[in-house]
Design a protein around this motif. Structure first.
Motif, PDB file in Angstrom:
ATOM      1  N   GLU A 142       0.637 -11.212  -1.272  1.00 12.55           N
ATOM      2  CA  GLU A 142       1.936  -9.635  -0.907  1.00 12.55           C
ATOM      3  C   GLU A 142       2.052  -8.578  -0.959  1.00 12.55           C
ATOM      4  OE1 GLU A 142       5.316 -11.777  -2.985  1.00 12.55           O
ATOM      5  OE2 GLU A 142       5.136 -13.689  -2.172  1.00 12.55           O
ATOM      6  N   THR A 143       1.173  -7.774  -1.713  1.00 13.09           N
ATOM      7  CA  THR A 143       1.313  -6.337  -2.056  1.00 13.09           C
ATOM      8  C   THR A 143      -0.205  -5.670  -2.171  1.00 13.09           C
ATOM      9  OG1 THR A 143       1.206  -6.573  -4.207  1.00 13.09           O
ATOM     10  CG2 THR A 143       3.926  -6.526  -2.908  1.00 13.09           C
ATOM     11  N   PRO A 144      -0.714  -4.787  -1.258  1.00 11.95           N
ATOM     12  CA  PRO A 144      -2.582  -4.219  -1.427  1.00 11.95           C
ATOM     13  C   PRO A 144      -3.069  -4.339  -3.216  1.00 11.95           C
ATOM     14  CG  PRO A 144      -0.609  -2.954  -0.247  1.00 11.95           C
ATOM     15  CD  PRO A 144       0.147  -3.635  -0.159  1.00 11.95           C
ATOM     16  N   LEU A 145      -1.793  -4.150  -3.730  1.00 15.61           N
ATOM     17  CA  LEU A 145      -2.096  -3.105  -4.637  1.00 15.61           C
ATOM     18  C   LEU A 145      -1.051  -3.798  -6.236  1.00 15.61           C
ATOM     19  CD1 LEU A 145      -2.294   0.702  -5.490  1.00 15.61           C
ATOM     20  CD2 LEU A 145      -4.032  -0.971  -5.639  1.00 15.61           C
ATOM     21  N   GLU A 146      -1.671  -4.218  -7.101  1.00 17.39           N
ATOM     22  CA  GLU A 146      -0.683  -4.742  -8.764  1.00 17.39           C
ATOM     23  C   GLU A 146       0.930  -3.901  -8.435  1.00 17.39           C
ATOM     24  OE1 GLU A 146      -2.677  -4.959 -11.344  1.00 17.39           O
ATOM     25  OE2 GLU A 146      -3.898  -6.951 -10.777  1.00 17.39           O
ATOM     26  N   GLU A 147       2.080  -4.134  -8.720  1.00 18.48           N
ATOM     27  CA  GLU A 147       3.039  -3.580  -8.787  1.00 18.48           C
ATOM     28  C   GLU A 147       3.129  -2.905 -10.106  1.00 18.48           C
ATOM     29  OE1 GLU A 147       7.969  -5.210  -9.898  1.00 18.48           O
ATOM     30  OE2 GLU A 147       6.346  -6.344  -9.126  1.00 18.48           O
ATOM     31  N   LYS A 148       3.540  -1.915  -9.769  1.00 19.22           N
ATOM     32  CA  LYS A 148       3.386  -1.090 -11.357  1.00 19.22           C
ATOM     33  C   LYS A 148       2.157  -0.069 -11.414  1.00 19.22           C
ATOM     34  CE  LYS A 148       7.764  -2.143 -12.706  1.00 19.22           C
ATOM     35  NZ  LYS A 148       8.499  -2.349 -13.795  1.00 19.22           N
ATOM     36  N   TYR A 149       1.400  -0.413 -10.541  1.00 21.25           N
ATOM     37  CA  TYR A 149       0.063  -0.021 -11.194  1.00 21.25           C
ATOM     38  C   TYR A 149      -0.073   1.613 -11.186  1.00 21.25           C
ATOM     39  CZ  TYR A 149      -4.291   2.047  -8.982  1.00 21.25           C
ATOM     40  OH  TYR A 149      -5.891   2.676  -9.751  1.00 21.25           O
ATOM     41  N   LYS A 372       9.336  -6.919  -3.015  1.00 22.81           N
ATOM     42  CA  LYS A 372      10.504  -7.047  -1.977  1.00 22.81           C
ATOM     43  C   LYS A 372      10.846  -5.553  -1.534  1.00 22.81           C
ATOM     44  CE  LYS A 372      15.800  -7.518  -3.392  1.00 22.81           C
ATOM     45  NZ  LYS A 372      16.527  -7.516  -4.821  1.00 22.81           N
ATOM     46  N   VAL A 373      10.569  -4.033  -2.407  1.00 21.50           N
ATOM     47  CA  VAL A 373      10.533  -2.991  -1.992  1.00 21.50           C
ATOM     48  C   VAL A 373       9.617  -2.746  -0.874  1.00 21.50           C
ATOM     49  CG1 VAL A 373      10.025  -0.351  -1.998  1.00 21.50           C
ATOM     50  CG2 VAL A 373      11.419  -2.414  -4.211  1.00 21.50           C
ATOM     51  N   PHE A 374       8.921  -3.978  -0.695  1.00 20.92           N
ATOM     52  CA  PHE A 374       7.741  -2.889   0.552  1.00 20.92           C
ATOM     53  C   PHE A 374       7.997  -4.143   2.153  1.00 20.92           C
ATOM     54  CE2 PHE A 374       2.564  -2.524   1.550  1.00 20.92           C
ATOM     55  CZ  PHE A 374       2.550  -1.914   0.645  1.00 20.92           C
ATOM     56  N   GLU A 375       8.934  -5.246   1.624  1.00 20.53           N
ATOM     57  CA  GLU A 375       9.204  -5.597   2.334  1.00 20.53           C
ATOM     58  C   GLU A 375      10.271  -5.122   3.465  1.00 20.53           C
ATOM     59  OE1 GLU A 375      11.443 -10.267   4.412  1.00 20.53           O
ATOM     60  OE2 GLU A 375      11.072  -9.582   1.407  1.00 20.53           O
ATOM     61  N   TYR A 376      11.370  -4.098   2.226  1.00 18.11           N
ATOM     62  CA  TYR A 376      12.652  -3.544   2.832  1.00 18.11           C
ATOM     63  C   TYR A 376      12.449  -2.290   3.845  1.00 18.11           C
ATOM     64  CZ  TYR A 376      16.653  -0.297   2.449  1.00 18.11           C
ATOM     65  OH  TYR A 376      17.929  -0.200   2.837  1.00 18.11           O
ATOM     66  N   ILE A 377      11.134  -0.906   2.984  1.00 19.81           N
ATOM     67  CA  ILE A 377      10.977  -0.047   4.253  1.00 19.81           C
ATOM     68  C   ILE A 377       9.961  -0.174   5.049  1.00 19.81           C
ATOM     69  CG2 ILE A 377       9.155   1.774   3.252  1.00 19.81           C
ATOM     70  CD1 ILE A 377      10.213   1.942   0.549  1.00 19.81           C
ATOM     71  N   HIS A 378       9.325  -1.645   5.257  1.00 16.60           N
ATOM     72  CA  HIS A 378       8.643  -1.685   6.478  1.00 16.60           C
ATOM     73  C   HIS A 378       9.544  -2.505   7.756  1.00 16.60           C
ATOM     74  CE1 HIS A 378       4.515  -3.931   4.332  1.00 16.60           C
ATOM     75  NE2 HIS A 378       5.308  -2.887   4.055  1.00 16.60           N
ATOM     76  N   SER A 379      11.030  -3.139   7.206  1.00 17.10           N
ATOM     77  CA  SER A 379      12.185  -2.798   8.370  1.00 17.10           C
ATOM     78  C   SER A 379      12.174  -1.607   9.067  1.00 17.10           C
ATOM     79  CB  SER A 379      13.382  -4.092   7.856  1.00 17.10           C
ATOM     80  OG  SER A 379      13.439  -3.447   7.086  1.00 17.10           O
TER      81      SER A 379
END
Length: 396
Positions: A142-149, A372-379
């Motif tokens: 779902e994300t290019p990096l692990e969360e809180k990398y 979740k943040v990724f999806e929101y900012i993408h829109s």
């Protein structure tokens, strides 16, 4: 072809130069070609943009003509259809050119146009990249990096060097080119590109995760809506001391024209910031330079921006420093950056505006965000995948 300086008098009747290397492969050939093409356009009456020397414009009573060149590839656009045809005919009389018709594919970038707007993507480029590395059957993430990398300190992880350094560099360079239409991988690519000299196994695993993320949405790109709005807005953010190896901060910013995403950046700062306000202020200085460049570029295209440009920042201390004309002991180390931003604020070019961290669109350019943040900012950035069906939820 002209003889080199000093050899003009050696040329006589029946004598020619023997080329030991093809002109197309020489380092001077792009410069010579640009000089020839630019002089041809200037003789026609075109104006060269001072903000971008590859951009030429031709304003007239019927409309504007815009030419953008990249070596020997040329894009001609504008609202003067008659002038565009005359320009093509003029270039055809001097050069051997091939008209490919309506713009659909340019340097790996796919262009889909409709009455509502323009969609830019690199779907074919992404699929070819995944095919070359054998990742077409990989399981998407779902994300290019692990969360809180967070980057590891020396000795915290497996530091075994990756064997095939050339393959690592080749893939990272291709990923860098992919960020032209994929701002969602900008921060991740920035992280792996910092280890081109001695990549480790951990860095290769990070590259593999980026490829798995691309597998999930290879056709994702930028949607630009045709709304006849030319308002220029910028967002900037910084991750204070985000790199745990050298404690340098990461700058991230993005700009919008008429609500459409046009430029973005994720880059580690060159010096160590002594405070979060300083790191945010350095990000503001980078965004200020970008906004000034965009304003000059839009002016060359015939678009004037009389009102101050809104700059969104989530750090109130940095905004207060920009508006405060008094320096003191706590801010003398960033006085140069302060002068750059404050000068544009006083001139009415930039208007710093505080925004909540939850609404900071440049957040994904400075840190690894959750899905979740990724999806929101993408829109908010206008990112979408036209090849994926859009599912709507109906409320009964």
């Amino acid at each position: 072809m002209r003889p080199p300086p000093g050899l003009e008098d050696t040329i006589g009747p029946g004598k020619v130069f023997k080329l030991r290397k093809a002109i197309y492969g020489l380092k001077q050939s792009p410069r010579a070609w640009y000089h020839k093409l630019s002089s041809t356009l200037l003789d026609k009456g075109f104006r060269r943009s001072e903000a971008d020397h590859t951009l030429f414009t031709y304003p007239s009573q019927r409309g504007n003509i815009v030419i953008l060149i990249y070596v020997d590839d040329i894009i001609i656009s504008g609202n003067d259809k008659v002038g565009i045809q005359d320009t093509k005919q003029y270039l055809r009389s001097i050069f051997d050119i091939k008209d490919l018709g309506e713009l659909k594919y340019f340097l790996g970038i796919e262009v889909c146009r409709s009455e509502e707007g323009v969609f830019l993507s690199q779907r074919k480029y992404t699929l070819d990249l995944l095919k070359d590395v054998g990742k077409l059957g990989a399981r998407p993430v779902e994300t290019p990096l692990e969360e809180k990398y967070k980057s590891n300190r020396k000795g915290e992880s497996n530091e075994a060097l990756f064997e095939d350094v050339k393959q690592y560099r080749r893939l990272v360079v291709k990923l860098i080119y992919l960020t032209i239409t994929r701002p969602d991988i900008c921060f991740a690519v920035n992280q792996v590109s910092q280890h081109m000299q001695k990549p480790t196994v951990l860095h290769w695993e990070m590259v593999s995760r980026i490829l798995k993320y691309l597998k999930g949405a290879p056709g994702q790109g930028i949607w630009m809506v045709c709304n006849k709005n030319t308002e220029l807005v910028g967002y900037c953010d910084a991750e204070y001391a985000g790199d745990r190896g050298d404690r340098r901060s990461t700058t991230g910013y993005c700009t919008f024209v008429g609500g459409n995403l046009v430029t973005w950046k994720s880059k580690k700062q060159k010096v160590v910031s002594l405070s979060s306000a300083e790191s945010e202020y350095r990000a503001m200085r980078k965004l200020t330079t970008e906004l000034m460049w965009l304003k000059a570029l839009l002016k060359d295209l015939g678009i004037n921006i009389p009102r101050p440009i809104t700059m969104h920042c989530d750090n109130e201390a940095a905004i207060h420093i920009a508006n405060n004309s008094v320096f003191h002991e706590r801010t003398k180390h960033i006085e140069v950056d302060c002068q750059k931003v404050r000068e544009q604020v006083q001139l009415g070019v930039i208007l710093p505006c505080h925004t909540e961290s939850s609404e900071q669109l440049a957040d994904i350019f400075t840190k690894a965000a959750s899905s979740k943040v990724f999806e929101y900012i993408h829109s908010k950035l206008g990112l979408m995948d036209l090849t994926r069906p859009q599912v709507k939820t109906l409320n009964y």
